[in-house]
Design a protein around this motif. Structure first.
Motif, PDB file in Angstrom:
ATOM      1  N   THR A   7       0.801  -1.233   0.000  1.00 50.02           N
ATOM      2  CA  THR A   7       0.000   0.000   0.000  1.00 50.02           C
ATOM      3  C   THR A   7       0.832   1.281   0.000  1.00 50.02           C
ATOM      4  OG1 THR A   7      -0.158  -0.069   2.431  1.00 50.02           O
ATOM      5  CG2 THR A   7      -1.927  -1.143   1.166  1.00 50.02           C
ATOM      6  N   GLN A   8       2.159   1.195   0.083  1.00 49.20           N
ATOM      7  CA  GLN A   8       2.978   2.407   0.146  1.00 49.20           C
ATOM      8  C   GLN A   8       2.828   3.234  -1.127  1.00 49.20           C
ATOM      9  OE1 GLN A   8       6.740  -0.210   0.005  1.00 49.20           O
ATOM     10  NE2 GLN A   8       7.525   1.822  -0.518  1.00 49.20           N
ATOM     11  N   TYR A   9       3.043   4.549  -0.980  1.00 45.02           N
ATOM     12  CA  TYR A   9       2.782   5.477  -2.073  1.00 45.02           C
ATOM     13  C   TYR A   9       3.918   5.517  -3.095  1.00 45.02           C
ATOM     14  CZ  TYR A   9      -0.579   6.942   1.454  1.00 45.02           C
ATOM     15  OH  TYR A   9      -1.577   6.955   2.393  1.00 45.02           O
ATOM     16  N   VAL A  10       5.149   5.569  -2.594  1.00 41.87           N
ATOM     17  CA  VAL A  10       6.317   5.571  -3.481  1.00 41.87           C
ATOM     18  C   VAL A  10       7.151   4.344  -3.159  1.00 41.87           C
ATOM     19  CG1 VAL A  10       8.455   6.755  -4.115  1.00 41.87           C
ATOM     20  CG2 VAL A  10       6.378   8.076  -3.762  1.00 41.87           C
ATOM     21  N   ARG A  11       7.355   3.525  -4.151  1.00 37.91           N
ATOM     22  CA  ARG A  11       8.094   2.281  -3.944  1.00 37.91           C
ATOM     23  C   ARG A  11       9.597   2.459  -4.135  1.00 37.91           C
ATOM     24  NH1 ARG A  11       4.852  -2.185  -3.758  1.00 37.91           N
ATOM     25  NH2 ARG A  11       2.666  -1.918  -4.383  1.00 37.91           N
ATOM     26  N   SER A  12       9.975   3.144  -5.201  1.00 37.51           N
ATOM     27  CA  SER A  12      11.397   3.239  -5.518  1.00 37.51           C
ATOM     28  C   SER A  12      11.645   4.348  -6.527  1.00 37.51           C
ATOM     29  CB  SER A  12      11.911   1.905  -6.084  1.00 37.51           C
ATOM     30  OG  SER A  12      11.249   1.601  -7.309  1.00 37.51           O
ATOM     31  N   ILE A  13      12.919   4.661  -6.725  1.00 32.52           N
ATOM     32  CA  ILE A  13      13.341   5.577  -7.776  1.00 32.52           C
ATOM     33  C   ILE A  13      14.588   5.001  -8.441  1.00 32.52           C
ATOM     34  CG2 ILE A  13      12.433   7.688  -6.727  1.00 32.52           C
ATOM     35  CD1 ILE A  13      15.318   8.296  -5.797  1.00 32.52           C
ATOM     36  N   CYS A  14      14.822   5.415  -9.666  1.00 35.20           N
ATOM     37  CA  CYS A  14      16.067   5.078 -10.339  1.00 35.20           C
ATOM     38  C   CYS A  14      16.401   6.193 -11.311  1.00 35.20           C
ATOM     39  CB  CYS A  14      15.990   3.719 -11.054  1.00 35.20           C
ATOM     40  SG  CYS A  14      14.863   3.683 -12.437  1.00 35.20           S
ATOM     41  N   LEU A  15      17.635   6.205 -11.777  1.00 36.50           N
ATOM     42  CA  LEU A  15      18.120   7.262 -12.662  1.00 36.50           C
ATOM     43  C   LEU A  15      17.976   6.830 -14.108  1.00 36.50           C
ATOM     44  CD1 LEU A  15      19.553  10.048 -12.651  1.00 36.50           C
ATOM     45  CD2 LEU A  15      21.732   8.799 -12.704  1.00 36.50           C
ATOM     46  N   GLY A  16      17.308   7.656 -14.885  1.00 35.50           N
ATOM     47  CA  GLY A  16      17.175   7.386 -16.303  1.00 35.50           C
ATOM     48  C   GLY A  16      18.414   7.826 -17.063  1.00 35.50           C
ATOM     49  N   GLN A  17      18.379   7.705 -18.365  1.00 35.93           N
ATOM     50  CA  GLN A  17      19.521   8.093 -19.195  1.00 35.93           C
ATOM     51  C   GLN A  17      19.726   9.601 -19.150  1.00 35.93           C
ATOM     52  OE1 GLN A  17      18.929   6.540 -23.150  1.00 35.93           O
ATOM     53  NE2 GLN A  17      19.649   4.506 -22.585  1.00 35.93           N
ATOM     54  N   ARG A  18      20.975  10.006 -19.087  1.00 31.20           N
ATOM     55  CA  ARG A  18      21.306  11.422 -19.123  1.00 31.20           C
ATOM     56  C   ARG A  18      22.502  11.623 -20.029  1.00 31.20           C
ATOM     57  NH1 ARG A  18      24.065   7.890 -15.670  1.00 31.20           N
ATOM     58  NH2 ARG A  18      25.898   8.899 -14.806  1.00 31.20           N
ATOM     59  N   GLU A  19      22.696  12.858 -20.461  1.00 34.22           N
ATOM     60  CA  GLU A  19      23.723  13.146 -21.457  1.00 34.22           C
ATOM     61  C   GLU A  19      24.987  13.731 -20.840  1.00 34.22           C
ATOM     62  OE1 GLU A  19      21.869  15.759 -24.173  1.00 34.22           O
ATOM     63  OE2 GLU A  19      20.498  14.247 -24.983  1.00 34.22           O
ATOM     64  N   SER A  20      24.995  13.952 -19.553  1.00 38.00           N
ATOM     65  CA  SER A  20      26.123  14.632 -18.923  1.00 38.00           C
ATOM     66  C   SER A  20      26.490  13.961 -17.614  1.00 38.00           C
ATOM     67  CB  SER A  20      25.757  16.099 -18.665  1.00 38.00           C
ATOM     68  OG  SER A  20      26.728  16.730 -17.861  1.00 38.00           O
ATOM     69  N   ASN A  21      27.755  14.114 -17.227  1.00 39.05           N
ATOM     70  CA  ASN A  21      28.219  13.656 -15.920  1.00 39.05           C
ATOM     71  C   ASN A  21      28.546  14.840 -15.017  1.00 39.05           C
ATOM     72  OD1 ASN A  21      28.055  10.815 -16.171  1.00 39.05           O
ATOM     73  ND2 ASN A  21      29.900  10.816 -17.452  1.00 39.05           N
ATOM     74  N   GLU A  22      28.060  16.013 -15.380  1.00 37.19           N
ATOM     75  CA  GLU A  22      28.245  17.186 -14.546  1.00 37.19           C
ATOM     76  C   GLU A  22      27.268  17.134 -13.376  1.00 37.19           C
ATOM     77  OE1 GLU A  22      27.765  20.564 -17.046  1.00 37.19           O
ATOM     78  OE2 GLU A  22      29.620  20.199 -18.180  1.00 37.19           O
ATOM     79  N   PHE A  23      27.442  18.062 -12.414  1.00 40.26           N
ATOM     80  CA  PHE A  23      26.549  18.124 -11.254  1.00 40.26           C
ATOM     81  C   PHE A  23      25.098  18.203 -11.733  1.00 40.26           C
ATOM     82  CE2 PHE A  23      24.061  20.362  -8.083  1.00 40.26           C
ATOM     83  CZ  PHE A  23      24.430  19.713  -6.921  1.00 40.26           C
ATOM     84  N   PRO A  24      24.187  17.455 -11.125  1.00 36.96           N
ATOM     85  CA  PRO A  24      24.330  16.612  -9.937  1.00 36.96           C
ATOM     86  C   PRO A  24      24.732  15.162 -10.239  1.00 36.96           C
ATOM     87  CG  PRO A  24      22.043  16.665 -10.560  1.00 36.96           C
ATOM     88  CD  PRO A  24      22.774  17.542 -11.554  1.00 36.96           C
ATOM     89  N   PHE A  25      24.940  14.842 -11.526  1.00 36.98           N
ATOM     90  CA  PHE A  25      25.208  13.458 -11.897  1.00 36.98           C
ATOM     91  C   PHE A  25      26.619  13.016 -11.537  1.00 36.98           C
ATOM     92  CE2 PHE A  25      22.177  15.407 -14.851  1.00 36.98           C
ATOM     93  CZ  PHE A  25      21.049  14.694 -14.465  1.00 36.98           C
ATOM     94  N   SER A  26      27.443  13.982 -11.103  1.00 39.61           N
ATOM     95  CA  SER A  26      28.789  13.658 -10.644  1.00 39.61           C
ATOM     96  C   SER A  26      28.792  13.163  -9.203  1.00 39.61           C
ATOM     97  CB  SER A  26      29.696  14.891 -10.762  1.00 39.61           C
ATOM     98  OG  SER A  26      29.148  15.981 -10.013  1.00 39.61           O
ATOM     99  N   LEU A  27      27.696  13.369  -8.490  1.00 46.21           N
ATOM    100  CA  LEU A  27      27.618  12.927  -7.097  1.00 46.21           C
ATOM    101  C   LEU A  27      27.543  11.402  -7.033  1.00 46.21           C
ATOM    102  CD1 LEU A  27      24.966  15.484  -5.776  1.00 46.21           C
ATOM    103  CD2 LEU A  27      27.398  15.432  -5.151  1.00 46.21           C
ATOM    104  N   PRO A  28      28.384  10.771  -6.223  1.00 47.81           N
ATOM    105  CA  PRO A  28      28.342   9.309  -6.105  1.00 47.81           C
ATOM    106  C   PRO A  28      26.960   8.780  -5.735  1.00 47.81           C
ATOM    107  CG  PRO A  28      30.335  10.145  -5.091  1.00 47.81           C
ATOM    108  CD  PRO A  28      29.502  11.352  -5.434  1.00 47.81           C
ATOM    109  N   ALA A  29      26.256   9.505  -4.872  1.00 49.99           N
ATOM    110  CA  ALA A  29      24.926   9.049  -4.462  1.00 49.99           C
ATOM    111  C   ALA A  29      23.964   9.031  -5.643  1.00 49.99           C
ATOM    112  CB  ALA A  29      24.380   9.947  -3.355  1.00 49.99           C
TER     113      ALA A  29
END
Length: 249
Positions: A7-29
């Protein structure tokens, strides 16, 4: 009634495709989100040192859900300074079958701006006063901690999805303990909470999921394994020794 995995509202998240490794995609998390991140049905904590991306992650989740990245609900669209990243555009949110009756993003950093926007909207006089949902007293006419707690007590009403970014920022230790009680009440009222915090007190809610962000990404930990708990325990277990090293006494 407590939410479950069904019954939870949000189950999970994941990162889709992106074109850059600049911030925020440079963050290890953020990079670690290439693998799906699952949330606890009741309470999930996001913890870690400054600069690890806690606020960036929470504002991304809020934005992906259609909530104003500076805080509030979907009905707020104020912006005092456009500093949020574009992470929300690349997050894929897996939602449950059930929908929350309430959505709110509480962000300590921009709470003053939220309180100001509420007063501006109420002065315009369209419909019922918004401040009535926050206890009826101007948030600016209360202490920082009291205005924070007014939101938790009056605005949060159960069966909601609540995203909280450092809610302890203006709360005394006693108030943080009271906040634990409020979290429990909201859980029993069918709410799901995702909370970023530095407070070991707030992190202590039983059976919650704690995700620690580090320079290597993120991992599940227990309260006793968090850097925050370890540091505070070291301080109180042997304060004089730690002060000796810190102050060269």
């Amino acid at each position: 009634m407590r939410l479950s995995e069904e019954t939870q509202y949000v189950r999970s998240i994941c990162l889709g495709q992106r074109e850059s490794n600049e911030f925020p995609f440079s963050l290890p998390a953020v990079q670690s989100l290439q693998e799906r991140l699952s949330f606890h049905p009741n309470v999930t904590y996001i913890v870690g040192e400054n600069g690890m991306g806690k606020s960036t992650l929470l504002e991304g989740i809020a934005g992906a859900l259609g909530i104003n990245p500076e805080g509030g609900t979907k009905n707020f669209n104020f912006s005092s300074y456009d500093s949020h990243s574009n992470l929300q555009n690349f997050l894929k949110v897996t939602r449950g079958v059930h929908r929350p009756n309430d959505l709110f993003f509480f962000r300590a950093e921009t709470y003053y701006n939220l309180a100001t926007n509420i007063e501006e909207l109420d002065r315009e006089g369209f419909g019922p006063k918004i401040i009535d949902s926050y206890g009826g007293q101007s948030l600016h006419e209360q202490s920082h901690g009291e205005s924070f707690f007014a939101t938790f007590m009056y605005r949060f009403k159960g069966e909601g999805l609540y995203i909280l970014d450092e809610p302890e920022a203006a709360l005394s230790p006693i108030r943080q303990l009271s906040m634990l009680t409020r979290i429990h009440e909201l859980v029993l009222e069918g709410s799901q909470l995702i909370i970023s915090t530095h407070s070991p007190i707030l992190m202590s809610y039983p059976d919650a999921k704690i995700l620690q962000l580090t320079e290597k990404g993120m991992c599940d930990v227990t309260l006793e394994e968090t850097d925050h708990y370890v540091t505070m325990k070291q301080f109180f277990d042997d304060k004089d020794r730690l002060l000796h090293h810190l102050l060269n006494r």
